[in-house]
Design an enzyme around this catalytic site. Structure first.
Site, PDB file in Angstrom:
ATOM      1  N   LYS A  22      34.301  33.307  32.987  1.00 24.23           N
ATOM      2  CA  LYS A  22      35.874  33.746  32.551  1.00 24.23           C
ATOM      3  C   LYS A  22      36.805  32.634  33.557  1.00 24.23           C
ATOM      4  CE  LYS A  22      39.640  36.627  32.312  1.00 24.23           C
ATOM      5  NZ  LYS A  22      40.095  36.219  33.610  1.00 24.23           N
ATOM      6  N   ASN A  23      36.614  32.901  34.661  1.00 20.21           N
ATOM      7  CA  ASN A  23      37.517  32.596  35.853  1.00 20.21           C
ATOM      8  C   ASN A  23      37.655  31.167  36.029  1.00 20.21           C
ATOM      9  OD1 ASN A  23      38.763  35.083  36.242  1.00 20.21           O
ATOM     10  ND2 ASN A  23      37.392  35.643  37.911  1.00 20.21           N
ATOM     11  N   ARG A  93      47.168  35.794  32.775  1.00 21.12           N
ATOM     12  CA  ARG A  93      47.539  35.493  34.146  1.00 21.12           C
ATOM     13  C   ARG A  93      47.291  33.871  34.407  1.00 21.12           C
ATOM     14  NH1 ARG A  93      51.319  36.759  37.782  1.00 21.12           N
ATOM     15  NH2 ARG A  93      50.674  36.131  39.644  1.00 21.12           N
ATOM     16  N   CYS A 117      46.603  41.379  33.564  1.00 22.99           N
ATOM     17  CA  CYS A 117      46.432  42.767  33.801  1.00 22.99           C
ATOM     18  C   CYS A 117      47.584  43.141  34.814  1.00 22.99           C
ATOM     19  CB  CYS A 117      45.018  43.072  34.395  1.00 22.99           C
ATOM     20  SG  CYS A 117      43.842  42.673  33.167  1.00 22.99           S
ATOM     21  N   ARG A 122      51.472  40.289  41.919  1.00 23.54           N
ATOM     22  CA  ARG A 122      50.881  39.123  42.006  1.00 23.54           C
ATOM     23  C   ARG A 122      51.690  37.960  41.837  1.00 23.54           C
ATOM     24  NH1 ARG A 122      45.100  39.480  38.611  1.00 23.54           N
ATOM     25  NH2 ARG A 122      46.517  39.721  36.857  1.00 23.54           N
ATOM     26  N   PRO A 123      52.439  37.693  42.999  1.00 26.09           N
ATOM     27  CA  PRO A 123      53.398  36.404  42.821  1.00 26.09           C
ATOM     28  C   PRO A 123      52.793  35.264  42.983  1.00 26.09           C
ATOM     29  CG  PRO A 123      53.261  37.461  45.149  1.00 26.09           C
ATOM     30  CD  PRO A 123      52.336  38.483  44.280  1.00 26.09           C
ATOM     31  N   ILE A 124      53.405  34.278  42.555  1.00 25.34           N
ATOM     32  CA  ILE A 124      52.879  32.783  42.409  1.00 25.34           C
ATOM     33  C   ILE A 124      53.613  32.110  43.488  1.00 25.34           C
ATOM     34  CG2 ILE A 124      51.956  33.148  40.032  1.00 25.34           C
ATOM     35  CD1 ILE A 124      54.466  31.253  39.359  1.00 25.34           C
ATOM     36  N   ASP A 125      54.186  32.754  44.394  1.00 21.79           N
ATOM     37  CA  ASP A 125      55.077  31.796  45.567  1.00 21.79           C
ATOM     38  C   ASP A 125      53.978  30.793  46.313  1.00 21.79           C
ATOM     39  OD1 ASP A 125      53.645  34.463  46.514  1.00 21.79           O
ATOM     40  OD2 ASP A 125      54.807  34.123  48.450  1.00 21.79           O
ATOM     41  N   ASP A 306      37.028  42.297  41.832  1.00 24.29           N
ATOM     42  CA  ASP A 306      36.885  42.268  40.062  1.00 24.29           C
ATOM     43  C   ASP A 306      35.603  43.194  39.980  1.00 24.29           C
ATOM     44  OD1 ASP A 306      39.042  41.245  39.510  1.00 24.29           O
ATOM     45  OD2 ASP A 306      38.243  39.232  38.795  1.00 24.29           O
ATOM     46  N   ARG A 398      39.312  40.656  26.625  1.00 25.23           N
ATOM     47  CA  ARG A 398      39.892  39.230  27.523  1.00 25.23           C
ATOM     48  C   ARG A 398      38.814  38.571  28.319  1.00 25.23           C
ATOM     49  NH1 ARG A 398      43.530  40.380  31.403  1.00 25.23           N
ATOM     50  NH2 ARG A 398      43.557  38.142  31.639  1.00 25.23           N
TER      51      ARG A 398
END
Length: 419
Positions: A22-23, A93, A117, A122-125, A306, A398
């Site tokens: 998946k990832n 995500r 989820c 879970r910032p995307i900075d 995970d 998912r």
């Protein structure tokens, strides 16, 4: 809305084939729209996240066709829409990979803030920091992220924390940037290597994927390619734990055993029989009394976050006191309240969960609070006495392909109910 109904306890036995990762899939599909020709992606898992991404890029103008259940043909040559603000984008995500892919190919992108989820901040900075370092202008307005660059210039980028998503996203942008990009303190997960291999087959120049320093020399364009995605490490681990928690005997096939080393070591430490083959692992817990252990989640090659909910569930029925330390996300124990409804003894303080093993769990009505927590509920239901009903199955869908069919083939009493 679907529910899963499990009648336990079940002793699982037999063979199960693992689907594509998946990832890796959710990054490789966005990467494919960077090509100037047709890409064919094989071994795609048949899961909701793949469906959502395919719908998204189709709405953006790409032409796609499933050649079979697990093979997707992508032709993005006529794609002109750089805006991805659809409902599908907000559900997952990994839609943030569209930022790096679109920025690389079109020098601009507009993507809705990703969802997925909810088990902590879970910032995307770090993603945006990387884009800015390469010369992009970044703005966030009304839950939409916009990135734009007159030109992308290679840069030296140090990751303040190890981030799989940021490593892949910066890598996507860098392959079509001018000059060289160096990503230091990069994540090393197998699916990062898989994405880099796919990009290299398309003509990118990436070295060092799988180490903490990735070096990328930008190229002018990427061509089409045909590529097979690696097996899913987390799905494989879930079935390995399923064998252990049910006192079963399962041969988990079509995997890369070295990807499972951290889990195999823990199952062996607990007393399960773990036997490795070229592309399979057999976990045999028949007649064995598994003992509790301590587990700490870490970036690869450490124990995967995970697999933490699944492993914690196993520890609730292992002999003795177990300890789980979650070092990646700060709020990934929401599911433990569901396990307590089933009779588990768990005490959570911050990032640490202490389990005291009980002889068995008791069936209950529970919900999947996120993807991997949903898998944990399934594992709990398999070993619990009575009928367990699991709601919010959309999370499980998912990331797990036909989970009830695979478990039924192993001897589980599990069915899907449409409500």
């Amino acid at each position: 809305m679907d529910k899963l109904v499990i009648n336990g306890p079940c002793r699982l036995q037999g063979e199960v084939s693992i689907s594509g990762a998946k990832n890796a899939a959710v990054a490789i599909i966005p990467a494919a729209i960077m090509a100037n020709n047709i890409c064919i992606i094989e071994n795609l898992p048949s899961i909701e996240d793949v469906t959502s991404l395919n719908t998204t890029i189709t709405k953006m103008g790409a032409k796609t066709e499933f050649l079979d259940q697990h093979t997707l043909k992508i032709d993005s040559r006529g794609m002109e829409n750089i805006s991805a603000t659809f409902e599908e984008v907000r559900k997952m995500r990994a839609s943030y990979y569209l930022l790096g892919a679109l920025l690389a190919r079109y020098r601009r992108a507009e993507v809705a803030m990703p969802g997925g989820c909810d088990f902590g901040s879970r910032p995307i900075d770090l993603h945006l920091k990387g884009f800015r370092a390469m010369g992009a202008q970044v703005s966030v307005e009304r839950d939409v992220i916009r990135v734009e660059a007159e030109k992308l210039q290679g840069a030296s980028i140090y990751m303040d924390t190890v981030s799989v998503g940021a490593t892949i996203n910066i890598m996507l942008a860098a392959v079509l940037a001018e000059g060289k990009t160096v990503i230091e303190n990069a994540a090393r997960e197998p699916h990062i290597v898989d994405v880099a291999n796919f990009l290299n087959i398309m003509g990118a120049k990436i070295k060092g994927a799988g180490t903490d320093v990735i070096r990328i020399t930008g190229v002018e364009e990427l061509h089409g390619a045909q590529y097979t995605i690696i097996p899913d490490q987390i799905e494989a681990g879930t079935y390995m734990i399923a064998a252990a928690i049910t006192g079963g005997d399962i041969l988990v096939k079509n995997i890369i055993p070295t990807h499972m080393d951290s889990l195999s070591a823990k199952l062996d430490e607990m007393g399960a029989g773990v036997e490795e083959f070229d592309d399979a692992i057999r976990v045999n817990a028949t007649g064995r009394h598994l003992k509790a252990v301590s587990v700490q989640t870490m970036a690869y090659p450490g124990f995967p976050t995970d697999l933490q909910p699944q492993m914690t569930t196993l520890l609730t029925v292992a002999e003795g006191i177990g300890k789980v330390t979650e070092n990646v996300w700060e709020n990934r124990y929401q599911y433990t309240q569901m396990l307590k409804l089933m009779g588990a003894q768990i005490h959570v303080e911050g990032r640490v969960a202490i389990t005291t093993g009980v002889p068995s769990l008791t069936a209950a009505h529970v919900d999947a609070t996120d993807l991997r927590a949903g898998a944990a509920m399934v594992l709990a239901g398999l070993c619990a006495n009575g009928e367990t009903v699991i709601g919010e199955v959309k999370y499980i869908d998912r990331g797990y392909e036909e989970i009830e069919k695979k478990l039924t083939a192993l001897g589980a009493s599990i069915r899907r109910v449409h409500v």
